[in-house]
Design a protein around this motif. Structure first.
Motif, PDB file in Angstrom:
ATOM      1  N   CYS A 143       0.825  -1.208   0.000  1.00 24.48           N
ATOM      2  CA  CYS A 143       0.000   0.000   0.000  1.00 24.48           C
ATOM      3  C   CYS A 143       0.864   1.266   0.000  1.00 24.48           C
ATOM      4  O   CYS A 143       0.483   2.288  -0.573  1.00 24.48           O
ATOM      5  CB  CYS A 143      -0.894   0.014   1.235  1.00 24.48           C
ATOM      6  SG  CYS A 143      -1.582  -1.593   1.664  1.00 24.48           S
ATOM      7  N   CYS A 147       1.621   3.686  -2.994  1.00 25.20           N
ATOM      8  CA  CYS A 147       0.681   4.706  -3.477  1.00 25.20           C
ATOM      9  C   CYS A 147       0.178   5.623  -2.374  1.00 25.20           C
ATOM     10  O   CYS A 147      -0.361   6.681  -2.661  1.00 25.20           O
ATOM     11  CB  CYS A 147      -0.505   4.048  -4.150  1.00 25.20           C
ATOM     12  SG  CYS A 147      -0.109   3.244  -5.706  1.00 25.20           S
ATOM     13  N   HIS A 148       0.297   5.199  -1.110  1.00 22.91           N
ATOM     14  CA  HIS A 148      -0.238   6.013  -0.002  1.00 22.91           C
ATOM     15  C   HIS A 148       0.875   6.411   0.959  1.00 22.91           C
ATOM     16  O   HIS A 148       1.480   5.549   1.586  1.00 22.91           O
ATOM     17  CB  HIS A 148      -1.297   5.224   0.771  1.00 22.91           C
ATOM     18  CG  HIS A 148      -2.508   4.893  -0.045  1.00 22.91           C
ATOM     19  ND1 HIS A 148      -3.414   5.839  -0.468  1.00 22.91           N
ATOM     20  CD2 HIS A 148      -2.978   3.714  -0.522  1.00 22.91           C
ATOM     21  CE1 HIS A 148      -4.379   5.262  -1.162  1.00 22.91           C
ATOM     22  NE2 HIS A 148      -4.129   3.963  -1.219  1.00 22.91           N
ATOM     23  N   TYR A 205     -12.848   8.555   6.530  1.00 23.64           N
ATOM     24  CA  TYR A 205     -13.484   7.329   7.033  1.00 23.64           C
ATOM     25  C   TYR A 205     -14.017   7.519   8.449  1.00 23.64           C
ATOM     26  O   TYR A 205     -15.087   7.033   8.792  1.00 23.64           O
ATOM     27  CB  TYR A 205     -12.518   6.134   6.951  1.00 23.64           C
ATOM     28  CG  TYR A 205     -12.713   5.380   5.660  1.00 23.64           C
ATOM     29  CD1 TYR A 205     -12.284   5.917   4.456  1.00 23.64           C
ATOM     30  CD2 TYR A 205     -13.376   4.157   5.628  1.00 23.64           C
ATOM     31  CE1 TYR A 205     -12.502   5.253   3.257  1.00 23.64           C
ATOM     32  CE2 TYR A 205     -13.593   3.483   4.435  1.00 23.64           C
ATOM     33  CZ  TYR A 205     -13.152   4.036   3.255  1.00 23.64           C
ATOM     34  OH  TYR A 205     -13.380   3.384   2.072  1.00 23.64           O
ATOM     35  N   MET A 220      -7.444   2.196  -7.465  1.00 17.25           N
ATOM     36  CA  MET A 220      -7.479   1.479  -6.192  1.00 17.25           C
ATOM     37  C   MET A 220      -8.029   0.065  -6.371  1.00 17.25           C
ATOM     38  O   MET A 220      -7.566  -0.886  -5.732  1.00 17.25           O
ATOM     39  CB  MET A 220      -8.330   2.275  -5.185  1.00 17.25           C
ATOM     40  CG  MET A 220      -8.414   1.647  -3.808  1.00 17.25           C
ATOM     41  SD  MET A 220      -6.780   1.358  -3.089  1.00 17.25           S
ATOM     42  CE  MET A 220      -7.135  -0.038  -2.020  1.00 17.25           C
TER      43      MET A 220
HETATM   44  C1  HEC Z   1      -1.524   1.547  -7.428  1.00 14.90           C
HETATM   45  C2  HEC Z   1      -1.694   2.523  -6.384  1.00 14.90           C
HETATM   46  C3  HEC Z   1      -2.395   2.090  -5.107  1.00 14.90           C
HETATM   47  C4  HEC Z   1      -2.053   1.071  -4.244  1.00 14.90           C
HETATM   48  C5  HEC Z   1      -0.895   0.075  -4.378  1.00 14.90           C
HETATM   49  C6  HEC Z   1      -2.994   1.123  -3.148  1.00 14.90           C
HETATM   50  N1  HEC Z   1      -3.880   2.140  -3.337  1.00 14.90           N
HETATM   51 FE1  HEC Z   1      -5.400   2.660  -2.079  1.00 14.90          FE
HETATM   52  N2  HEC Z   1      -5.961   4.114  -3.366  1.00 14.90           N
HETATM   53  C7  HEC Z   1      -5.324   4.449  -4.556  1.00 14.90           C
HETATM   54  C8  HEC Z   1      -6.046   5.525  -5.214  1.00 14.90           C
HETATM   55  C9  HEC Z   1      -5.674   6.192  -6.528  1.00 14.90           C
HETATM   56  C10 HEC Z   1      -7.124   5.840  -4.366  1.00 14.90           C
HETATM   57  C11 HEC Z   1      -8.199   6.908  -4.605  1.00 14.90           C
HETATM   58  C12 HEC Z   1      -9.425   6.264  -5.219  1.00 14.90           C
HETATM   59  C13 HEC Z   1     -10.469   5.902  -4.209  1.00 14.90           C
HETATM   60  O1  HEC Z   1     -10.808   6.717  -3.349  1.00 14.90           O
HETATM   61  O2  HEC Z   1     -10.974   4.754  -4.285  1.00 14.90           O
HETATM   62  C14 HEC Z   1      -7.048   4.938  -3.221  1.00 14.90           C
HETATM   63  C15 HEC Z   1      -7.941   4.912  -2.149  1.00 14.90           C
HETATM   64  C16 HEC Z   1      -7.849   4.110  -1.041  1.00 14.90           C
HETATM   65  C17 HEC Z   1      -8.786   4.116   0.055  1.00 14.90           C
HETATM   66  C18 HEC Z   1     -10.024   5.006   0.158  1.00 14.90           C
HETATM   67  C19 HEC Z   1     -11.149   4.393  -0.657  1.00 14.90           C
HETATM   68  C20 HEC Z   1     -12.374   5.230  -0.728  1.00 14.90           C
HETATM   69  O3  HEC Z   1     -13.321   4.992   0.062  1.00 14.90           O
HETATM   70  O4  HEC Z   1     -12.455   6.133  -1.595  1.00 14.90           O
HETATM   71  C21 HEC Z   1      -8.353   3.188   0.964  1.00 14.90           C
HETATM   72  C22 HEC Z   1      -9.019   2.814   2.267  1.00 14.90           C
HETATM   73  C23 HEC Z   1      -7.163   2.608   0.421  1.00 14.90           C
HETATM   74  N3  HEC Z   1      -6.883   3.186  -0.796  1.00 14.90           N
HETATM   75  C24 HEC Z   1      -6.422   1.640   1.056  1.00 14.90           C
HETATM   76  C25 HEC Z   1      -5.360   0.967   0.462  1.00 14.90           C
HETATM   77  C26 HEC Z   1      -4.706  -0.166   1.053  1.00 14.90           C
HETATM   78  C27 HEC Z   1      -5.021  -0.745   2.424  1.00 14.90           C
HETATM   79  C28 HEC Z   1      -3.748  -0.572   0.166  1.00 14.90           C
HETATM   80  C29 HEC Z   1      -2.829  -1.770   0.266  1.00 14.90           C
HETATM   81  C30 HEC Z   1      -3.478  -3.061   0.396  1.00 14.90           C
HETATM   82  C31 HEC Z   1      -3.814   0.322  -0.982  1.00 14.90           C
HETATM   83  N4  HEC Z   1      -4.805   1.230  -0.757  1.00 14.90           N
HETATM   84  C32 HEC Z   1      -2.985   0.235  -2.080  1.00 14.90           C
HETATM   85  C33 HEC Z   1      -4.196   3.859  -5.060  1.00 14.90           C
HETATM   86  C34 HEC Z   1      -3.553   2.758  -4.520  1.00 14.90           C
END
Ligand code: HEC
Length: 132
Positions: free
Chosen positions: A57, A60-61, A79, A106
Motif C-alpha cells: 500500500c 501509493c499512499h 473514514y 485502487m
Molecule cells: C496503485 C496505487 C495504489 C495502491 C498500491 C494502493 N492504493 Fe489505495 N488508493 C489508490 C487511489 C488512486 C485511491 C483513490 C481512489 C479511491 O478513493 O478509491 C485509493 C484509495 C484508497 C482508500 C479510500 C477508498 C475510498 O473509500 O475512496 C483506501 C481505504 C485505500 N486506498 C487503502 C489501500 C490499502 C489498504 C492498500 C494496500 C493493500 C492500498 N490502498 C494500495 C491507489 C492505490
C-alpha cells in the motif's frame, strides 16, 4: 517447492530479526518520519507491517502527502467522519468515498486485499486510523 517456501520464510524472519536489533541499537535517536505514527498498539503495528509489506500500500499512499493515492491521513479523516467501513471496502464490497474518480486505480488492489483475513484488514484500518 516446500523447501523454497521454508527458505523464504526463514530469510524473511532473519531480515525482521535484523531490523529489530538495529532499531534497538538506534533507540536513543529514533528517526520517525513526519506524519508517521508512533507508539503503535500491536494491532496497529500488524497493520503497518502489511501496509508497508505484502500489501504494498505504501507505494501509493504516503502518511501525510498525496501520492498516486490520497494520503493515509486524508483517507482516515474521511473514514472516521463518515464512520465508513474500510474492511468492506477492501474486500471490494464497498463504495469509494475519498476519490471516487480514481477508484479504478485502487480497485486493482482488491485481488490482493481479498486474500487477507478480516483480522488483517481490521489491522490495516487500525494502522491507517493511527496516523495523525
Ligand atoms: C496503485 C496505487 C495504489 C495502491 C498500491 C494502493 N492504493 Fe489505495 N488508493 C489508490 C487511489 C488512486 C485511491 C483513490 C481512489 C479511491 O478513493 O478509491 C485509493 C484509495 C484508497 C482508500 C479510500 C477508498 C475510498 O473509500 O475512496 C483506501 C481505504 C485505500 N486506498 C487503502 C489501500 C490499502 C489498504 C492498500 C494496500 C493493500 C492500498 N490502498 C494500495 C491507489 C492505490
Amino acid at each position: 517447492m516446500k523447501k523454497l517456501l521454508i527458505a523464504i520464510i526463514l530469510t524473511a524472519l532473519a531480515a525482521c530479526g535484523g531490523k529489530q536489533e538495529k532499531s534497538a541499537e538506534n533507540a536513543e535517536t529514533p528517526t520517525v518520519a513526519e506524519g508517521a505514527a508512533t507508539n503503535l498498539t500491536p494491532e496497529e503495528q500488524a497493520g503497518q507491517e502489511i501496509f508497508d509489506g505484502k500489501g504494498n500500500c505504501y507505494t501509493c499512499h504516503k502518511p501525510d502527502a498525496q501520492a498516486v493515492g490520497p494520503s493515509i491521513k486524508e483517507i482516515a479523516k474521511i473514514y472516521k467522519e463518515q464512520k465508513a467501513d474500510m474492511v468492506t471496502f477492501l474486500k471490494g464490497n464497498g463504495k469509494p468515498i475519498v476519490k471516487p474518480e480514481q477508484y479504478e486505480v485502487m480497485k486493482t488492489n482488491f485481488y490482493l486485499t481479498k486474500t487477507f483475513t478480516d483480522a488483517e484488514l481490521k489491522s490495516i484500518q487500525a494502522y491507517m486510523y493511527s496516523v495523525q
